[in-house]
Design a protein around this motif. Structure first.
Motif, PDB file in Angstrom:
ATOM      1  N   GLY A  65       0.778  -1.227   0.000  1.00 50.61           N
ATOM      2  CA  GLY A  65       0.000   0.000   0.000  1.00 50.61           C
ATOM      3  C   GLY A  65       0.808   1.274   0.000  1.00 50.61           C
ATOM      4  O   GLY A  65       0.237   2.371  -0.129  1.00 50.61           O
ATOM      5  N   ASP A  66       2.132   1.189   0.143  1.00 56.56           N
ATOM      6  CA  ASP A  66       2.958   2.393   0.105  1.00 56.56           C
ATOM      7  C   ASP A  66       2.941   3.010  -1.290  1.00 56.56           C
ATOM      8  O   ASP A  66       2.995   2.292  -2.300  1.00 56.56           O
ATOM      9  CB  ASP A  66       4.400   2.077   0.489  1.00 56.56           C
ATOM     10  CG  ASP A  66       4.583   1.875   1.982  1.00 56.56           C
ATOM     11  OD1 ASP A  66       3.593   1.990   2.729  1.00 56.56           O
ATOM     12  OD2 ASP A  66       5.723   1.594   2.405  1.00 56.56           O
ATOM     13  N   LEU A  67       2.862   4.333  -1.341  1.00 53.35           N
ATOM     14  CA  LEU A  67       2.855   5.068  -2.599  1.00 53.35           C
ATOM     15  C   LEU A  67       4.278   5.315  -3.077  1.00 53.35           C
ATOM     16  O   LEU A  67       5.133   5.737  -2.293  1.00 53.35           O
ATOM     17  CB  LEU A  67       2.145   6.411  -2.408  1.00 53.35           C
ATOM     18  CG  LEU A  67       2.204   7.401  -3.565  1.00 53.35           C
ATOM     19  CD1 LEU A  67       1.441   6.879  -4.777  1.00 53.35           C
ATOM     20  CD2 LEU A  67       1.652   8.767  -3.130  1.00 53.35           C
ATOM     21  N   LEU A  68       4.527   5.059  -4.364  1.00 58.11           N
ATOM     22  CA  LEU A  68       5.778   5.444  -5.003  1.00 58.11           C
ATOM     23  C   LEU A  68       5.508   6.621  -5.934  1.00 58.11           C
ATOM     24  O   LEU A  68       4.463   6.692  -6.573  1.00 58.11           O
ATOM     25  CB  LEU A  68       6.375   4.283  -5.809  1.00 58.11           C
ATOM     26  CG  LEU A  68       6.782   3.028  -5.054  1.00 58.11           C
ATOM     27  CD1 LEU A  68       7.443   2.035  -6.006  1.00 58.11           C
ATOM     28  CD2 LEU A  68       7.711   3.346  -3.881  1.00 58.11           C
ATOM     29  N   LYS A  76      14.997  10.450  -8.906  1.00 55.76           N
ATOM     30  CA  LYS A  76      14.802   9.481  -7.828  1.00 55.76           C
ATOM     31  C   LYS A  76      13.366   8.967  -7.847  1.00 55.76           C
ATOM     32  O   LYS A  76      12.464   9.607  -8.400  1.00 55.76           O
ATOM     33  CB  LYS A  76      15.098  10.101  -6.460  1.00 55.76           C
ATOM     34  CG  LYS A  76      16.561  10.468  -6.221  1.00 55.76           C
ATOM     35  CD  LYS A  76      16.746  11.095  -4.853  1.00 55.76           C
ATOM     36  CE  LYS A  76      18.221  11.299  -4.510  1.00 55.76           C
ATOM     37  NZ  LYS A  76      18.863  12.258  -5.413  1.00 55.76           N
ATOM     38  N   VAL A  77      13.163   7.803  -7.251  1.00 56.55           N
ATOM     39  CA  VAL A  77      11.819   7.316  -6.948  1.00 56.55           C
ATOM     40  C   VAL A  77      11.650   7.438  -5.438  1.00 56.55           C
ATOM     41  O   VAL A  77      12.503   6.959  -4.671  1.00 56.55           O
ATOM     42  CB  VAL A  77      11.617   5.865  -7.414  1.00 56.55           C
ATOM     43  CG1 VAL A  77      10.215   5.373  -7.025  1.00 56.55           C
ATOM     44  CG2 VAL A  77      11.819   5.749  -8.919  1.00 56.55           C
ATOM     45  N   LEU A  78      10.573   8.086  -5.016  1.00 51.64           N
ATOM     46  CA  LEU A  78      10.305   8.304  -3.603  1.00 51.64           C
ATOM     47  C   LEU A  78       9.234   7.337  -3.106  1.00 51.64           C
ATOM     48  O   LEU A  78       8.398   6.873  -3.872  1.00 51.64           O
ATOM     49  CB  LEU A  78       9.829   9.742  -3.370  1.00 51.64           C
ATOM     50  CG  LEU A  78      10.737  10.852  -3.915  1.00 51.64           C
ATOM     51  CD1 LEU A  78      10.106  12.218  -3.650  1.00 51.64           C
ATOM     52  CD2 LEU A  78      12.135  10.768  -3.327  1.00 51.64           C
ATOM     53  N   ARG A  79       9.280   7.060  -1.797  1.00 49.79           N
ATOM     54  CA  ARG A  79       8.309   6.154  -1.177  1.00 49.79           C
ATOM     55  C   ARG A  79       7.625   6.869  -0.020  1.00 49.79           C
ATOM     56  O   ARG A  79       8.291   7.473   0.832  1.00 49.79           O
ATOM     57  CB  ARG A  79       9.019   4.902  -0.663  1.00 49.79           C
ATOM     58  CG  ARG A  79       8.095   3.878   0.013  1.00 49.79           C
ATOM     59  CD  ARG A  79       8.883   2.650   0.434  1.00 49.79           C
ATOM     60  NE  ARG A  79       8.028   1.546   0.847  1.00 49.79           N
ATOM     61  CZ  ARG A  79       8.452   0.294   1.017  1.00 49.79           C
ATOM     62  NH1 ARG A  79       9.738  -0.012   0.802  1.00 49.79           N
ATOM     63  NH2 ARG A  79       7.612  -0.654   1.386  1.00 49.79           N
ATOM     64  N   PHE A  88      13.291   5.812  -2.286  1.00 52.79           N
ATOM     65  CA  PHE A  88      13.133   4.387  -2.554  1.00 52.79           C
ATOM     66  C   PHE A  88      14.261   3.885  -3.449  1.00 52.79           C
ATOM     67  O   PHE A  88      14.809   2.805  -3.242  1.00 52.79           O
ATOM     68  CB  PHE A  88      11.778   4.153  -3.222  1.00 52.79           C
ATOM     69  CG  PHE A  88      11.441   2.725  -3.549  1.00 52.79           C
ATOM     70  CD1 PHE A  88      11.220   1.791  -2.554  1.00 52.79           C
ATOM     71  CD2 PHE A  88      11.316   2.324  -4.879  1.00 52.79           C
ATOM     72  CE1 PHE A  88      10.890   0.473  -2.866  1.00 52.79           C
ATOM     73  CE2 PHE A  88      10.984   1.025  -5.205  1.00 52.79           C
ATOM     74  CZ  PHE A  88      10.770   0.096  -4.195  1.00 52.79           C
ATOM     75  N   SER A  89      14.617   4.694  -4.475  1.00 55.86           N
ATOM     76  CA  SER A  89      15.700   4.317  -5.384  1.00 55.86           C
ATOM     77  C   SER A  89      16.261   5.565  -6.064  1.00 55.86           C
ATOM     78  O   SER A  89      15.495   6.434  -6.507  1.00 55.86           O
ATOM     79  CB  SER A  89      15.185   3.345  -6.443  1.00 55.86           C
ATOM     80  OG  SER A  89      16.241   2.880  -7.266  1.00 55.86           O
ATOM     81  N   ASP A 101       7.789   9.070 -16.274  1.00 55.68           N
ATOM     82  CA  ASP A 101       6.640   8.248 -15.896  1.00 55.68           C
ATOM     83  C   ASP A 101       7.097   6.893 -15.347  1.00 55.68           C
ATOM     84  O   ASP A 101       8.265   6.505 -15.482  1.00 55.68           O
ATOM     85  CB  ASP A 101       5.712   8.056 -17.093  1.00 55.68           C
ATOM     86  CG  ASP A 101       4.251   7.906 -16.670  1.00 55.68           C
ATOM     87  OD1 ASP A 101       3.998   7.678 -15.472  1.00 55.68           O
ATOM     88  OD2 ASP A 101       3.373   8.018 -17.535  1.00 55.68           O
ATOM     89  N   MET A 102       6.150   6.167 -14.755  1.00 54.21           N
ATOM     90  CA  MET A 102       6.469   4.893 -14.105  1.00 54.21           C
ATOM     91  C   MET A 102       5.201   4.073 -13.983  1.00 54.21           C
ATOM     92  O   MET A 102       4.105   4.606 -13.789  1.00 54.21           O
ATOM     93  CB  MET A 102       7.041   5.165 -12.706  1.00 54.21           C
ATOM     94  CG  MET A 102       7.180   3.938 -11.806  1.00 54.21           C
ATOM     95  SD  MET A 102       7.811   4.368 -10.155  1.00 54.21           S
ATOM     96  CE  MET A 102       6.423   5.333  -9.497  1.00 54.21           C
TER      97      MET A 102
END
Length: 293
Positions: A65-68, A76-79, A88-89, A101-102
């Motif tokens: 359920g965590d939002l990325l 970066k990708v945030l969590r 996150f990465s 986009d992702m």
């Protein structure tokens, strides 16, 4: 071909991106309000879900359920976990310019695209005719595992942008914005991609997109005021006329048959950063949402 006309349901966005239907609401990023928002199906009740210090783009959810969220300018990708945003990465090593986009699979694998060059600066420098005549550099599609580790880098992508995963989880389709095509890959159980092929050659510019229950893709044609529906092989089967340029779309609503479209007067950051021309438009279509996102 079936033709539709969209209706504006919300105004006042900076630049809306990454629309996702989640838990009965439309979620989206706004580049220049620097935040993630959600709204009701009819465009009412906009809620600030989380501020993002940089420029947010693609969204997705992990199995827990965590939002990325893609943070574009610092690549970066945030969590978001329990209300706290963390990295996150860090994918900057494999981005030629800003991240974009992702899509996040139901199993928690993330597929992240990026700009292969500074789009706005290149257009300003070259002008539209030279821009079209001189092919831009390619870049990578980056694959992350559910813990945020980079497990695969797919090279030679022509501006990988909107991305979908089929309902069986076995095929990923990504729009190559300046490659005039949507490309498909087989998805292995470990999240890695193989067997790259052209899913649909295109005459338009493929931006954000979503998949429907008939296996066709709605995509925003960023150089026009329209979204197009395409079947595998490239036949255009539907079109939606919008009030301004279309940049992303998402099927949702109570029955999955409302197509939401993020529109704006332009995507040029040199002209729109301080403006609120962004809109959410919508239209009812025949085939419901399928797959991810």
């Amino acid at each position: 071909m079936k033709e539709y006309t969209a209706t504006v349901v919300r105004e006042g966005l900076g630049f809306g991106e990454g629309p996702r239907w989640h838990e009965g609401r439309l979620w989206y990023s706004d580049f220049y309000r620097h935040a993630i928002f959600s709204m009701a199906e009819d465009g009412s009740d906009e809620v600030l879900e989380h501020e993002v210090a940089t420029q947010p783009s693609g969204l997705g959810w992990l199995p827990d359920g965590d939002l990325l969220c893609v943070s574009m300018t610092d690549q970066k990708v945030l969590r978001l976990h329990d209300g706290v945003m963390s990295v996150f990465s860090d994918i900057s090593e494999y981005c030629e310019f800003w991240a974009n986009d992702m899509v996040v699979s139901p199993a928690g694998f993330s597929y992240v695209g990026n700009f292969s060059f500074d789009l706005d600066a290149r257009l300003k420098e070259l002008g539209i005719e030279r821009f079209i005549a001189e092919p831009p550099p390619s870049t990578n599609l980056i694959v992350l595992d559910p813990e945020g580790e980079i497990i695969q880098v797919i090279p030679d992508m022509d501006f990988p942008n909107g991305t979908v995963i089929t309902p069986d989880g076995k095929t990923l389709i990504v729009g190559e914005t300046f490659g005039s095509k949507q490309s498909a890959f087989d998805v292995a159980p470990d999240g890695t991609l193989s067997n790259r092929r052209v899913w649909a050659p295109l005459a338009g510019v493929t931006d954000g997109m979503c998949l429907d229950a008939e296996g066709q893709i709605w995509f925003a044609n960023a150089i026009s005021h329209e979204c197009l529906r395409v079947r595998e092989g490239g036949e255009i089967t539907g079109t939606v006329t919008c009030s301004q340029h279309a940049y992303a779309c998402m099927l949702g609503g109570e029955d999955g048959r409302t197509l939401f479209i993020m529109t704006c007067t332009s995507s040029d950051r040199f002209n729109i950063t301080d403006r609120t021309d962004g809109r959410v438009e919508s239209v009812r279509v025949d085939a419901a949402h399928a797959g991810t996102p």
